[in-house]
Design an enzyme around this catalytic site. Structure first.
Site, PDB file in Angstrom:
ATOM      1  N   CYS A  82      36.563 -29.731  12.568  1.00 60.30           N
ATOM      2  CA  CYS A  82      35.445 -29.908  13.491  1.00 60.30           C
ATOM      3  C   CYS A  82      34.847 -31.310  13.320  1.00 60.30           C
ATOM      4  CB  CYS A  82      34.424 -28.789  13.323  1.00 60.30           C
ATOM      5  SG  CYS A  82      33.279 -28.646  14.733  1.00 60.30           S
ATOM      6  N   HIS A 190      37.968 -24.302  14.514  1.00 56.67           N
ATOM      7  CA  HIS A 190      37.715 -23.776  13.175  1.00 56.67           C
ATOM      8  C   HIS A 190      38.866 -22.854  12.769  1.00 56.67           C
ATOM      9  CE1 HIS A 190      33.532 -25.155  12.625  1.00 56.67           C
ATOM     10  NE2 HIS A 190      33.503 -25.120  13.947  1.00 56.67           N
ATOM     11  N   GLU A 192      39.320 -21.344  10.037  1.00 61.35           N
ATOM     12  CA  GLU A 192      38.811 -20.215   9.252  1.00 61.35           C
ATOM     13  C   GLU A 192      38.284 -19.086  10.136  1.00 61.35           C
ATOM     14  OE1 GLU A 192      35.179 -22.858   9.839  1.00 61.35           O
ATOM     15  OE2 GLU A 192      37.348 -23.101   9.615  1.00 61.35           O
TER      16      GLU A 192
END
Length: 210
Positions: A82, A190, A192
């Site tokens: 990001c 992202h 994750e």
């Protein structure tokens, strides 16, 4: 594989650490330059404004130098996430002009979708479109029918050299999604939070031998 995730007060550190642990890495979430200097992989997350993230990172004594030595001198693979990806650019144009690392020449500018219906920030799930092959996208299901990545951002990287672009997302026009040059890479989304796509990309990063 020992991974340093840099803690400078920006980013979803626990979720990022968990994703790398699931991929088999030993993770140090750290603000210690010495730990970063010894890592086998370096990850720089980031949420918020470009200028704030750059200021917070530079405020950690010795961290800029440790990152520079590890990545540019020792060749340690680096992944920005990001705003961590955006910091790779020459400069960010959010609330004025702020200098970035300059590792991938270009600027970070506001997303300008072609349709007024599309709101900024760009928030939600998008597929990715491959621009060129790269080890980070090995065996990833890309294209309109591929896996989805989770985005949350109002700015994206505009690269000077199109060879640094690996993949885009479509949000009223192409939005930079994955970049790479040498041992340096970044993702605007992202991983994750991106489920199957994100975990596979993290695994590919750990396997990457630039």
């Amino acid at each position: 594989m020992r991974v340093a995730i840099i803690d400078y007060g920006a980013g979803n550190l626990r979720s990022a650490a968990k994703a790398f642990e699931l991929a088999g890495a030993t993770v140090d979430v750290t603000s210690d330059p010495a730990t970063v200097a010894k890592a086998e992989r370096i990850v720089l997350p980031g949420d918020g404004a470009f200028a704030d993230c750059r200021t917070s990172l530079s405020a950690l004594p010795g961290m800029d130098e440790a990152i520079e030595r590890a990545v540019k001198t020792r060749g340690v693979p680096f992944l920005g996430i990001c705003v961590g990806m955006q910091l790779l650019a020459s400069e960010g144009h959010e609330f004025g002009i702020t200098k970035g690392f300059g590792w991938l020449p270009g600027r970070v500018d506001r997303i300008r979708p072609a349709s007024a219906v599309l709101k900024v920030p760009h928030m939600g799930w998008n597929t990715l479109n491959a621009v060129r092959p790269h080890p980070l996208t090995r065996d990833l299901e890309l294209g309109p029918q591929g896996l989805h990545a989770y985005f949350l951002h109002g700015y994206h990287m505009v690269l000077d050299d199109p060879r640094d672009l690996v993949a885009t997302a479509d949000y009223g026009g192409p939005v930079t999604a994955i970049v790479a040059r040498g041992n340096v890479a970044g993702v605007q989304f992202h991983p994750e939070k991106s489920q199957r796509l994100g975990l596979k990309l993290v695994s590919n990063f750990l396997d990457w031998r630039p």
